[in-house]
Design a protein around this motif. Structure first.
Motif, PDB file in Angstrom:
ATOM      1  N   LEU A  67       0.835  -1.203   0.000  1.00  0.00           N
ATOM      2  CA  LEU A  67       0.000   0.000   0.000  1.00  0.00           C
ATOM      3  C   LEU A  67       0.872   1.257   0.000  1.00  0.00           C
ATOM      4  CD1 LEU A  67      -2.743   1.437   0.214  1.00  0.00           C
ATOM      5  CD2 LEU A  67      -2.579   1.171   2.703  1.00  0.00           C
ATOM      6  N   SER A  68       1.910   1.265   0.812  1.00  0.00           N
ATOM      7  CA  SER A  68       2.798   2.438   0.869  1.00  0.00           C
ATOM      8  C   SER A  68       3.441   2.704  -0.481  1.00  0.00           C
ATOM      9  CB  SER A  68       3.879   2.227   1.939  1.00  0.00           C
ATOM     10  OG  SER A  68       3.303   2.063   3.224  1.00  0.00           O
ATOM     11  N   ALA A  69       3.946   1.632  -1.122  1.00  0.00           N
ATOM     12  CA  ALA A  69       4.580   1.787  -2.428  1.00  0.00           C
ATOM     13  C   ALA A  69       3.579   2.262  -3.474  1.00  0.00           C
ATOM     14  CB  ALA A  69       5.208   0.460  -2.861  1.00  0.00           C
ATOM     15  N   ARG A  70       2.360   1.714  -3.443  1.00  0.00           N
ATOM     16  CA  ARG A  70       1.357   2.083  -4.442  1.00  0.00           C
ATOM     17  C   ARG A  70       0.914   3.528  -4.273  1.00  0.00           C
ATOM     18  NH1 ARG A  70       1.857  -0.934  -8.084  1.00  0.00           N
ATOM     19  NH2 ARG A  70       0.663  -2.795  -7.619  1.00  0.00           N
ATOM     20  N   LEU A  71       0.744   3.982  -3.046  1.00  0.00           N
ATOM     21  CA  LEU A  71       0.350   5.372  -2.806  1.00  0.00           C
ATOM     22  C   LEU A  71       1.407   6.330  -3.347  1.00  0.00           C
ATOM     23  CD1 LEU A  71      -1.121   5.150   0.812  1.00  0.00           C
ATOM     24  CD2 LEU A  71      -2.398   5.586  -1.294  1.00  0.00           C
ATOM     25  N   LEU A  72       2.670   5.996  -3.122  1.00  0.00           N
ATOM     26  CA  LEU A  72       3.744   6.857  -3.631  1.00  0.00           C
ATOM     27  C   LEU A  72       3.737   6.894  -5.154  1.00  0.00           C
ATOM     28  CD1 LEU A  72       6.619   5.788  -1.233  1.00  0.00           C
ATOM     29  CD2 LEU A  72       5.612   8.072  -1.379  1.00  0.00           C
ATOM     30  N   GLU A  73       3.599   5.730  -5.761  1.00  0.00           N
ATOM     31  CA  GLU A  73       3.614   5.665  -7.230  1.00  0.00           C
ATOM     32  C   GLU A  73       2.457   6.438  -7.836  1.00  0.00           C
ATOM     33  OE1 GLU A  73       3.202   2.442 -10.888  1.00  0.00           O
ATOM     34  OE2 GLU A  73       2.696   1.869  -8.848  1.00  0.00           O
ATOM     35  N   LEU A  74       1.248   6.190  -7.341  1.00  0.00           N
ATOM     36  CA  LEU A  74       0.067   6.802  -7.941  1.00  0.00           C
ATOM     37  C   LEU A  74       0.009   8.304  -7.669  1.00  0.00           C
ATOM     38  CD1 LEU A  74      -2.663   4.097  -7.260  1.00  0.00           C
ATOM     39  CD2 LEU A  74      -1.329   4.497  -9.337  1.00  0.00           C
ATOM     40  N   SER A  75       0.542   8.743  -6.546  1.00  0.00           N
ATOM     41  CA  SER A  75       0.519  10.176  -6.248  1.00  0.00           C
ATOM     42  C   SER A  75       1.450  10.951  -7.170  1.00  0.00           C
ATOM     43  CB  SER A  75       0.923  10.424  -4.793  1.00  0.00           C
ATOM     44  OG  SER A  75       2.297  10.136  -4.581  1.00  0.00           O
ATOM     45  N   GLN A  76       2.421  10.275  -7.764  1.00  0.00           N
ATOM     46  CA  GLN A  76       3.392  10.938  -8.636  1.00  0.00           C
ATOM     47  C   GLN A  76       3.001  10.925 -10.093  1.00  0.00           C
ATOM     48  OE1 GLN A  76       6.980   8.810  -7.752  1.00  0.00           O
ATOM     49  NE2 GLN A  76       7.157   9.650  -5.691  1.00  0.00           N
ATOM     50  N   GLY A  77       2.214   9.936 -10.510  1.00  0.00           N
ATOM     51  CA  GLY A  77       2.010   9.821 -11.938  1.00  0.00           C
ATOM     52  C   GLY A  77       0.607   9.638 -12.441  1.00  0.00           C
ATOM     53  N   SER A  78      -0.356   9.385 -11.571  1.00  0.00           N
ATOM     54  CA  SER A  78      -1.697   9.099 -12.058  1.00  0.00           C
ATOM     55  C   SER A  78      -2.485  10.364 -12.315  1.00  0.00           C
ATOM     56  CB  SER A  78      -2.455   8.220 -11.059  1.00  0.00           C
ATOM     57  OG  SER A  78      -2.652   8.900  -9.844  1.00  0.00           O
ATOM     58  N   PRO A  79      -3.547  10.295 -13.130  1.00  0.00           N
ATOM     59  CA  PRO A  79      -4.359  11.464 -13.407  1.00  0.00           C
ATOM     60  C   PRO A  79      -5.057  11.974 -12.163  1.00  0.00           C
ATOM     61  CG  PRO A  79      -5.426   9.474 -14.198  1.00  0.00           C
ATOM     62  CD  PRO A  79      -4.054   9.081 -13.794  1.00  0.00           C
ATOM     63  N   SER A  80      -5.188  13.282 -12.040  1.00  0.00           N
ATOM     64  CA  SER A  80      -5.881  13.962 -10.930  1.00  0.00           C
ATOM     65  C   SER A  80      -5.356  13.558  -9.574  1.00  0.00           C
ATOM     66  CB  SER A  80      -7.404  13.715 -10.988  1.00  0.00           C
ATOM     67  OG  SER A  80      -7.715  12.352 -10.745  1.00  0.00           O
ATOM     68  N   ALA A  81      -4.054  13.218  -9.477  1.00  0.00           N
ATOM     69  CA  ALA A  81      -3.495  12.805  -8.196  1.00  0.00           C
ATOM     70  C   ALA A  81      -3.273  13.978  -7.257  1.00  0.00           C
ATOM     71  CB  ALA A  81      -2.176  12.067  -8.416  1.00  0.00           C
ATOM     72  N   SER A  82      -3.087  15.160  -7.794  1.00  0.00           N
ATOM     73  CA  SER A  82      -2.875  16.330  -6.956  1.00  0.00           C
ATOM     74  C   SER A  82      -3.479  17.537  -7.640  1.00  0.00           C
ATOM     75  CB  SER A  82      -1.376  16.548  -6.705  1.00  0.00           C
ATOM     76  OG  SER A  82      -0.702  16.760  -7.929  1.00  0.00           O
ATOM     77  N   GLY A  83      -3.583  18.611  -6.897  1.00  0.00           N
ATOM     78  CA  GLY A  83      -4.157  19.820  -7.449  1.00  0.00           C
ATOM     79  C   GLY A  83      -3.701  21.016  -6.645  1.00  0.00           C
ATOM     80  N   ALA A  84      -4.075  22.192  -7.107  1.00  0.00           N
ATOM     81  CA  ALA A  84      -3.661  23.419  -6.444  1.00  0.00           C
ATOM     82  C   ALA A  84      -4.158  23.433  -5.006  1.00  0.00           C
ATOM     83  CB  ALA A  84      -4.208  24.620  -7.210  1.00  0.00           C
ATOM     84  N   GLY A  85      -3.238  23.710  -4.071  1.00  0.00           N
ATOM     85  CA  GLY A  85      -3.611  23.823  -2.679  1.00  0.00           C
ATOM     86  C   GLY A  85      -3.852  22.499  -1.976  1.00  0.00           C
TER      87      GLY A  85
END
Length: 228
Positions: A151-169
């Motif tokens: 789970l830790s590895a997957r969260l790191l991977e998806l937060s860096q490269g998947s669509p809509s993983a992050s946004g302003a603020g």
């Protein structure tokens, strides 16, 4: 462990003349969110090249009631090439995460394209090899890593490269319901909920409806590596 492709996608890796030839062999098709681009077990042989949007690749597990996520595929990536080459049933289902636009090329035309374009054929072979190695890595992780590590590895991977993983603020994170996150980890929803609870208690992540935000990425990396 890797759900995202790290090599250059198939379409932009083609030479300009190859790209033009391939796009002339098929037509565009739009898939609404949640629709299947390809379906496991079907015997059609056309290939798809994603032009816009993202899709998830999954397969049925032995339990039958759950699915295992194999990968995320985005713009430029080739789908369905195995069935086009070996004429056997589809080995996985591909589902649109949002609206997906794809180039659809009949299998016989795609095979002829590869014969006429050795460079493109080499790219397909390289992609198949890379995905096989990735699948081997997934099997090793399922056998040797804990749910918390995966789970830790997957969260790191998806937060860096998947669509809509992050946004302003917003903190970096993953926008997936727990059942989809469980499929991406290869564990039950209950096991993933327990692991998320531990991460939340240690203030490594924050959770909300359909979202996990990463508060302490460095500690998450140590957990993924089994160093703590």
């Amino acid at each position: 462990m890797a759900l995202l492709e790290h090599d250059q996608p198939f379409l932009p890796a083609l030479k300009p003349a190859e790209r033009e030839a391939l796009t002339g062999l098929g037509g565009r098709r739009v898939f609404p969110p949640g629709n299947h681009l390809l379906q496991e077990g079907e015997r059609d042989t056309h290939v798809l090249v994603v032009l816009e949007g993202w899709a998830v690749v999954s397969t049925a597990t032995q339990r039958g009631t759950t699915r295992l996520t194999l990968g995320l595929r985005g713009p430029g990536e080739l789908l369905g090439d195995m069935a086009a080459l070996d004429n056997r049933p589809r080995s996985a289902t591909v589902t649109a995460l949002g609206v997906v636009t794809a180039l659809t090329v009949p299998g016989d035309r795609f095979r002829r394209f590869l014969i006429d374009n050795p460079h493109a054929s080499g790219l397909v072979m390289s992609q198949l090899s890379s995905r096989l190695r990735s699948a081997d890595g997934e099997r090793r992780s399922l056998a040797s890593l804990t749910v918390l590590q995966r789970l830790s590895a997957r969260l790191l991977e998806l937060s860096q490269g998947s669509p809509s993983a992050s946004g302003a603020g917003r903190l970096p994170g993953v926008d997936l319901p727990q059942e989809d996150l469980a499929a991406a980890v290869g564990a039950t929803r209950e096991a993933v909920a327990k692991a998320l609870g531990l991460l939340r208690k240690q203030e490594i992540v924050r959770t909300g409806p359909r979202r996990v935000e990463i508060v302490d990425a460095e500690l998450l990396r140590l957990l993924a590596a089994g160093s703590v």
